[in-house]
Design a protein around this motif. Structure first.
Motif, PDB file in Angstrom:
ATOM      1  N   SER A 147      79.752  22.292  47.023  1.00 10.49           N
ATOM      2  CA  SER A 147      80.880  23.547  46.615  1.00 10.49           C
ATOM      3  C   SER A 147      81.782  22.693  45.316  1.00 10.49           C
ATOM      4  N   ASP A 148      82.374  23.550  44.629  1.00 11.07           N
ATOM      5  CA  ASP A 148      83.370  23.143  43.665  1.00 11.07           C
ATOM      6  C   ASP A 148      84.703  22.268  44.074  1.00 11.07           C
ATOM      7  N   ASP A 149      84.200  21.804  45.283  1.00  9.46           N
ATOM      8  CA  ASP A 149      85.535  20.967  45.888  1.00  9.46           C
ATOM      9  C   ASP A 149      85.766  19.484  45.242  1.00  9.46           C
ATOM     10  N   SER A 150      84.786  19.083  44.325  1.00  2.47           N
ATOM     11  CA  SER A 150      84.993  17.802  43.724  1.00  2.47           C
ATOM     12  C   SER A 150      86.056  17.746  43.011  1.00  2.47           C
ATOM     13  N   PRO A 151      86.363  16.361  42.946  1.00  3.07           N
ATOM     14  CA  PRO A 151      87.738  16.351  42.003  1.00  3.07           C
ATOM     15  C   PRO A 151      87.344  16.380  40.648  1.00  3.07           C
ATOM     16  N   ASP A 152      88.368  16.989  39.763  1.00  6.12           N
ATOM     17  CA  ASP A 152      88.157  17.118  38.444  1.00  6.12           C
ATOM     18  C   ASP A 152      86.775  17.543  38.076  1.00  6.12           C
ATOM     19  N   GLY A 153      86.070  18.379  38.884  1.00  2.57           N
ATOM     20  CA  GLY A 153      84.780  19.128  38.422  1.00  2.57           C
ATOM     21  C   GLY A 153      83.746  18.338  38.188  1.00  2.57           C
ATOM     22  N   PHE A 154      83.662  17.136  38.933  1.00  6.64           N
ATOM     23  CA  PHE A 154      82.283  16.331  38.645  1.00  6.64           C
ATOM     24  C   PHE A 154      81.044  16.874  39.420  1.00  6.64           C
ATOM     25  N   ILE A 155      80.179  16.677  38.600  1.00  8.26           N
ATOM     26  CA  ILE A 155      78.797  17.271  39.286  1.00  8.26           C
ATOM     27  C   ILE A 155      77.843  16.012  38.917  1.00  8.26           C
ATOM     28  N   SER A 156      76.697  15.949  39.547  1.00 13.22           N
ATOM     29  CA  SER A 156      75.694  15.082  39.579  1.00 13.22           C
ATOM     30  C   SER A 156      74.658  15.499  38.519  1.00 13.22           C
ATOM     31  N   ARG A 157      74.048  14.659  38.404  1.00 15.26           N
ATOM     32  CA  ARG A 157      72.698  14.885  36.975  1.00 15.26           C
ATOM     33  C   ARG A 157      72.172  16.157  37.250  1.00 15.26           C
ATOM     34  N   GLU A 158      71.346  16.089  38.484  1.00  8.74           N
ATOM     35  CA  GLU A 158      70.626  17.095  39.215  1.00  8.74           C
ATOM     36  C   GLU A 158      71.267  18.467  38.845  1.00  8.74           C
TER      37      GLU A 158
ATOM     38  N   HIS B  12      70.316  24.664  32.348  1.00  3.63           N
ATOM     39  CA  HIS B  12      68.834  25.157  32.332  1.00  3.63           C
ATOM     40  C   HIS B  12      67.971  24.241  31.474  1.00  3.63           C
ATOM     41  N   ILE B  13      67.878  22.803  31.591  1.00  4.88           N
ATOM     42  CA  ILE B  13      67.187  21.959  30.918  1.00  4.88           C
ATOM     43  C   ILE B  13      66.763  20.917  31.886  1.00  4.88           C
ATOM     44  N   SER B  14      65.873  20.165  31.557  1.00  4.14           N
ATOM     45  CA  SER B  14      65.211  19.286  32.284  1.00  4.14           C
ATOM     46  C   SER B  14      65.958  18.124  32.326  1.00  4.14           C
ATOM     47  N   TYR B  15      65.788  17.217  33.420  1.00  5.78           N
ATOM     48  CA  TYR B  15      66.291  15.736  33.719  1.00  5.78           C
ATOM     49  C   TYR B  15      66.265  15.114  32.560  1.00  5.78           C
ATOM     50  N   GLN B  16      65.046  14.872  32.105  1.00  9.76           N
ATOM     51  CA  GLN B  16      64.634  13.878  30.744  1.00  9.76           C
ATOM     52  C   GLN B  16      65.519  14.462  29.516  1.00  9.76           C
ATOM     53  N   THR B  17      65.728  15.868  29.326  1.00  4.82           N
ATOM     54  CA  THR B  17      66.492  16.445  28.199  1.00  4.82           C
ATOM     55  C   THR B  17      68.112  15.911  28.357  1.00  4.82           C
ATOM     56  N   LEU B  18      68.295  16.446  29.488  1.00  4.06           N
ATOM     57  CA  LEU B  18      69.783  15.731  29.695  1.00  4.06           C
ATOM     58  C   LEU B  18      69.861  14.420  29.542  1.00  4.06           C
ATOM     59  N   ALA B  19      69.228  13.589  29.859  1.00  3.80           N
ATOM     60  CA  ALA B  19      69.286  11.981  29.715  1.00  3.80           C
ATOM     61  C   ALA B  19      69.232  11.901  28.104  1.00  3.80           C
ATOM     62  N   LYS B  20      68.279  12.342  27.417  1.00  2.00           N
ATOM     63  CA  LYS B  20      68.051  12.164  25.927  1.00  2.00           C
ATOM     64  C   LYS B  20      69.663  12.639  25.254  1.00  2.00           C
TER      65      LYS B  20
ATOM     66  N   VAL C 246      78.807  13.901  27.563  1.00  2.00           N
ATOM     67  CA  VAL C 246      79.472  12.631  28.110  1.00  2.00           C
ATOM     68  C   VAL C 246      79.118  12.293  29.560  1.00  2.00           C
ATOM     69  N   ALA C 247      78.642  11.305  30.067  1.00  2.00           N
ATOM     70  CA  ALA C 247      78.559  11.091  31.339  1.00  2.00           C
ATOM     71  C   ALA C 247      79.380   9.745  31.864  1.00  2.00           C
ATOM     72  N   TYR C 248      79.809   9.853  33.018  1.00  2.00           N
ATOM     73  CA  TYR C 248      80.754   9.085  33.615  1.00  2.00           C
ATOM     74  C   TYR C 248      79.968   8.300  34.834  1.00  2.00           C
ATOM     75  N   ARG C 249      80.136   6.863  34.770  1.00  2.00           N
ATOM     76  CA  ARG C 249      79.581   6.201  35.807  1.00  2.00           C
ATOM     77  C   ARG C 249      80.452   5.844  36.743  1.00  2.00           C
ATOM     78  N   ILE C 250      80.176   5.960  38.196  1.00  2.00           N
ATOM     79  CA  ILE C 250      80.956   5.697  39.213  1.00  2.00           C
ATOM     80  C   ILE C 250      80.272   4.779  40.003  1.00  2.00           C
ATOM     81  N   GLY C 251      80.136   3.563  40.088  1.00  2.00           N
ATOM     82  CA  GLY C 251      79.417   2.865  40.907  1.00  2.00           C
ATOM     83  C   GLY C 251      78.059   3.110  40.237  1.00  2.00           C
ATOM     84  N   SER C 252      76.947   3.221  41.062  1.00  2.00           N
ATOM     85  CA  SER C 252      75.673   3.509  40.589  1.00  2.00           C
ATOM     86  C   SER C 252      75.217   5.073  40.397  1.00  2.00           C
ATOM     87  N   ARG C 253      76.513   5.764  40.398  1.00  2.00           N
ATOM     88  CA  ARG C 253      76.224   7.209  40.345  1.00  2.00           C
ATOM     89  C   ARG C 253      76.478   7.647  38.914  1.00  2.00           C
ATOM     90  N   VAL C 254      75.765   8.598  38.179  1.00  2.00           N
ATOM     91  CA  VAL C 254      75.948   9.133  36.959  1.00  2.00           C
ATOM     92  C   VAL C 254      76.656  10.640  37.090  1.00  2.00           C
TER      93      VAL C 254
END
Length: 111
Positions: A35-46, A53-61, A69-77
């Motif tokens: 749910s949207d309970d994550s602080p500051d509206g952070f969501i995972s790559r998926e 509505h794009i593929s994971y590869q398009t998001l990475a490119k 803009v991606a934020y790295r927290i430990g090993s999570r993006v």
């Protein structure tokens, strides 16, 4: 199945509330999304790829090109949901500086 069921009268408002809560829980469990309970509206790559509505590869490119803009927290993006939505603002591709296609061609009047 051998046990008898005894039905008690339940007010319609309580029944509606119970059905709504049960359906909400079932849909949340079935979707597998947080749910949207994550602080500051952070969501995972998926979740970001699903949102856009794009593929994971398009998001990475697009992240590598600096469009997102991606934020790295430990090993999570992670991505900020409001930033992704703001990046979806419509633009006129013919007026964007540096556009390789050039200006929009003008129509000629028929003679």
């Amino acid at each position: 199945m051998n046990e008898p069921y005894i039905l008690f009268p339940v007010p319609i408002s309580e029944l509606k509330t119970l059905i709504h809560e049960t359906l909400t829980e079932c849909l949340a469990a079935a979707s597998g999304h947080k749910s949207d309970d994550s602080p500051d509206g952070f969501i995972s790559r998926e979740e970001a790829a699903d949102l856009l509505h794009i593929s994971y590869q398009t998001l990475a490119k697009r992240t590598q090109s600096g469009e997102f803009v991606a934020y790295r927290i430990g090993s999570r993006v992670l991505y900020k949901r409001p930033e992704l939505i703001a990046a979806l603002a419509p633009t006129n591709r013919f007026t964007v500086p540096g556009n390789k296609r050039g200006p929009k061609p003008k129509l000629r009047a028929a003679a």
